[in-house]
Design an enzyme around this catalytic site. Structure first.
Site, PDB file in Angstrom:
ATOM      1  N   HIS A  88      -1.900   7.256   1.968  1.00 11.91           N
ATOM      2  CA  HIS A  88      -2.503   6.637   3.152  1.00 11.91           C
ATOM      3  C   HIS A  88      -1.462   6.360   4.240  1.00 11.91           C
ATOM      4  CE1 HIS A  88      -1.551   2.649   1.133  1.00 11.91           C
ATOM      5  NE2 HIS A  88      -1.321   2.288   2.390  1.00 11.91           N
ATOM      6  N   ASP A 224      -2.133   7.688  -4.993  1.00 13.11           N
ATOM      7  CA  ASP A 224      -1.868   7.413  -3.570  1.00 13.11           C
ATOM      8  C   ASP A 224      -0.407   7.709  -3.235  1.00 13.11           C
ATOM      9  OD1 ASP A 224      -1.887   6.519  -0.977  1.00 13.11           O
ATOM     10  OD2 ASP A 224      -2.814   4.589  -1.412  1.00 13.11           O
ATOM     11  N   SER A 656       3.137  -0.952   1.606  1.00  9.77           N
ATOM     12  CA  SER A 656       2.560   0.323   1.186  1.00  9.77           C
ATOM     13  C   SER A 656       3.655   1.373   1.162  1.00  9.77           C
ATOM     14  CB  SER A 656       1.451   0.750   2.151  1.00  9.77           C
ATOM     15  OG  SER A 656       0.324  -0.072   2.032  1.00  9.77           O
TER      16      SER A 656
END
Length: 720
Positions: A88, A224, A656
């Protein structure tokens, strides 16, 4: 009987105290670990030293961690500058390289050689060279009684002087940030590389598996991750993109462990967390979760339902809106979890209890009482006063952000204001720059989708915001259109010159004065100017005045907490997009009565969730084949393929892509999310339910190796 139960009770007390001692809360500055955290970290199982984490004299872990684009974290995992980050985090870059013919979002992308690695204009990777405490120099001109404006002015002048004289190389940059609400300042010497190329990414059915349904949720089964590479000039220094650039030879690259983790294993996460507000007073926490979060969720919920409906019907719209939908949904769901988590853990009640303890200790000390008496009460009062303005601000911000026609109007107004300031003679040059800046926007814009969003959100905005905050001009336009969002939107999208790049170009190709005058007749720009004026006059100005008082008192209250409560807790600075270290242990949790979550998920869970053809839970045929054969190579364990795990590391947005490291500093996973109940950790960390979610590095390597067959990347890595 009393003697017989004394030992078990004592043991229970000791266990509770031990758990409290290792609460794992905190986002710590790496250069201060040796004095503040190293002993505790080793007590939790860490096998390396603080100097192995941060060292300016030799390569250390901090030299493998980069700020990725300023919005995520990535880590160097090979001696050839290979970067690992989240899918992402790379999503926007992957999307920009995608088309209906080459849909890398749907099919994945793997560069078979260096020649195939794709450049990404505007994407950068920033390393931290060193961190210096400059508090004394930064604050030396600050005097008691200064207003906030005066105080900041003298600090800014001093910081500018410091920047000019700091020791650094010509290609390095300097960044200075305030900490502890401006009570301390640290200087960062950085190196930024701007040639960052896409190397590999799994299909979204792996990298985004579970999509928005599973976002912020455990158990999770998402691969991810994506891979990029830093390129440098032939001298190894930062350089703009050139085909002659070479892969960066880093100061440090992470070693990867294939051993996995078990219950209570030490874990550490390094990265660039964006923003937290852990030291707010109770009134601010209550306002956040009961008023402001609710307003933002309300607006985004309406927008997301419309976008989702169109994405499910139209593949082109799905590509156009994929990144926007993901970005909008991310914090929409986070805010809902934050509201639920604070309520579930009695966060406001605990904050009130903390404030009672603070008051008792403060008032018992004559020095503290004289210095800090009334600060907390005044701060809570100011937060009560700012609430209606803050709520109006959030509704306005969400309206302009989610209705893209309003975003265009806002950018156009800003552009014309800039021309006015610089002189009309600059109009033609600045016009071309403005039009060029708008091209990427229109590539991912659909007026029909935006029209329906406008209908819903203008109705919500008009209902939620009292007329005294929205302004008379907006009230008049709203009345002209029968106080109905659809009537208003039909006119806007039929008659405005902003709904396509061709119309916008024709609109601004007119002489400057003509454009300015027609801004009042174009229905979209007229509305945007009306809303903007109402916001500036009735919301922004009074909000700024109250906020200045809050800033002043919040800084004082921060220092008061560190003085008064130092025997009760250790204080770490709130996140502000600077390099931090957080540590914890692998552990499950109990979110609700009779529910317990284990700390690991496996590929079996992916197949249990599998829904053929579903845009969230479809599974690639190749992955199904590997699963059926149990063909996991060296990455599987006892016939199972680990996918994700959780631990009690304190993370937030910006983390992230952060590496999850084991006790030896080896890479074991990739941080990408938090549990829904634990999203409140930005304002209220509770070790009982706050968990960060990581994809197991073995699943990452399994996808690269066995699924994609990209063994050239595996060959670069140092595996243990």
């Amino acid at each position: 009987m009393l003697q017989r139960i004394a030992k078990p009770v004592l043991l229970l007390v000791l266990l509770v105290l031990a758990r409290q001692a290792y609460a794992t809360e905190g986002m710590w500055l790496p250069q201060l670990l040796s004095g503040l955290n190293e002993k505790e970290m080793k007590g939790m199982g860490m096998k390396i030293t603080a100097s192995d984490i941060y060292n300016i004299n030799k390569g250390s872990l901090k030299d493998a961690i980069v700020s990725f684009g300023g919005f995520c974290t990535a880590e160097v995992i090979s001696e050839q500058g290979l970067l690992l980050t989240n899918h992402h985090c790379g999503y926007d870059a992957i999307q920009k390289h995608s088309s209906l013919q080459n849909n890398f979002l749907e099919n994945g992308f793997w560069a078979k050689s260096a020649v195939e690695e794709l450049p990404n204009p505007g994407l950068f990777a920033t390393f931290i060279v060193r961190i210096d405490d400059i508090t004394k120099a930064a604050l030396q001109d600050v005097k008691p009684g200064m207003s906030e404006k005066e105080r900041q002015s003298v600090i800014d002048r001093r910081l500018n002087d410091i920047k000019q004289t700091v020791r650094r190389e010509s290609w390095q940059d300097v960044m200075i940030k305030p900490f502890y609400e401006g009570n301390q300042y640290f200087l960062f010497v950085t190196e930024t590389y701007r040639d960052v190329r896409l190397v590999g990414a799994p299909p979204s059915s792996i990298g985004k598996f579970g999509s928005d349904t599973d976002n912020w949720v455990w158990p999770r089964h998402t691969g991810d991750f994506s891979m990029f590479r830093i390129y440098a000039g032939k001298d190894g220094r930062p350089a703009p993109y050139s085909k002659d650039n070479v892969p960066l030879k880093p100061k440090y690259a992470l070693t990867i462990s294939l051993k996995g983790v078990k219950q209570n294993d030490f874990t550490m996460v390094m990265g660039f967390p964006g923003r937290t507000t852990e030291y707010l007073p109770s009134e601010a926490v209550k306002q956040t979760v009961e008023v402001l979060d609710a307003a933002k969720v309300d607006m985004r919920d309406a927008a997301l339902k419309i976008i989702d409906g169109y994405m499910r019907k139209d593949q082109q719209i799905k590509i156009q809106y994929a990144a926007k939908y993901a970005g909008t949904a991310n914090y929409w769901k986070k805010w809902m979890g934050e509201m639920q988590g604070v309520k579930q853990t009695n966060g406001i009640g605990k904050k009130l209890q903390y404030e009672d303890n603070y008051r008792q200790l403060m008032e018992a000390n004559p020095v503290w009482k004289q210095k800090y008496s009334g600060v907390l009460d005044s701060l809570n009062l100011y937060y009560s006063q700012i609430q209606p303005y803050a709520q109006a601000r959030d509704y306005y911000s969400e309206l302009v952000k989610n209705v893209e026609l309003f975003t265009v109007g806002d950018r156009l107004i800003t552009f014309l204001n800039d021309v006015h300031e610089r002189g009309e003679g600059q109009y033609e040059t600045m016009r071309e720059q403005f039009l060029a800046s708008m091209q990427p926007f229109y590539q991912n814009y659909n007026a029909k989708v935006d029209h329906d969003i406008c209908v819903s959100l203008t109705n919500l905005y008009a209902k939620a915001i009292p007329a005294r905050y929205a302004g008379n001009e907006f009230a008049q336009i709203w009345q002209e259109h029968n106080r109905d969002g659809r009537t208003l939107s039909d006119k806007l999208y039929a008659l405005s010159g902003l709904t396509s790049p061709e119309k916008l170009k024709a609109f601004v190709q007119q002489p400057y004065n003509t454009v300015v005058s027609q801004m009042w007749t174009d229905p979209a720009t007229r509305l945007v100017m009306a809303m903007r004026k109402g916001f500036v006059d009735n919301v922004s100005k009074p909000l700024a005045d109250i906020q200045a008082n809050i800033n002043n008192l919040q800084r004082t209250y921060m220092q008061a907490q560190m003085d008064v409560m130092s025997s009760k807790k250790a204080f770490y600075p709130d996140a502000n997009s600077t390099l931090r270290v957080t540590y914890g242990k692998v552990d499950g949790y109990n979110p609700r009565d009779a529910i317990h979550y284990d700390f690991y998920t496996y590929l079996d869970g992916v197949m249990e969730k599998y829904v053929p053809g579903d845009y969230e839970f479809d599974v690639p045929a190749r992955l199904i084949e590997l699963y059926k054969k149990k063909d996991y190579g060296r990455y599987g364990v006892n016939g199972k393929m680990p996918v994700c795990f959780i631990a009690s590391n304190h993370t937030t947005g910006g983390n992230s892509g952060s590496p999850a490291l084991d006790a030896h500093g080896h890479l074991i996973g990739l941080n990408f999310d938090r549990t829904w109940e634990g999203t409140m950790s930005d304002i209220n960390f509770d070790p009982a339910i706050c968990r960060n979610i990581m994809v197991d590095i073995r699943y990452v390597l399994f996808i690269v190796d066995k699924y994609a067959g990209c063994t050239r990347l595996i060959d670069e890595l140092k595996l243990q």
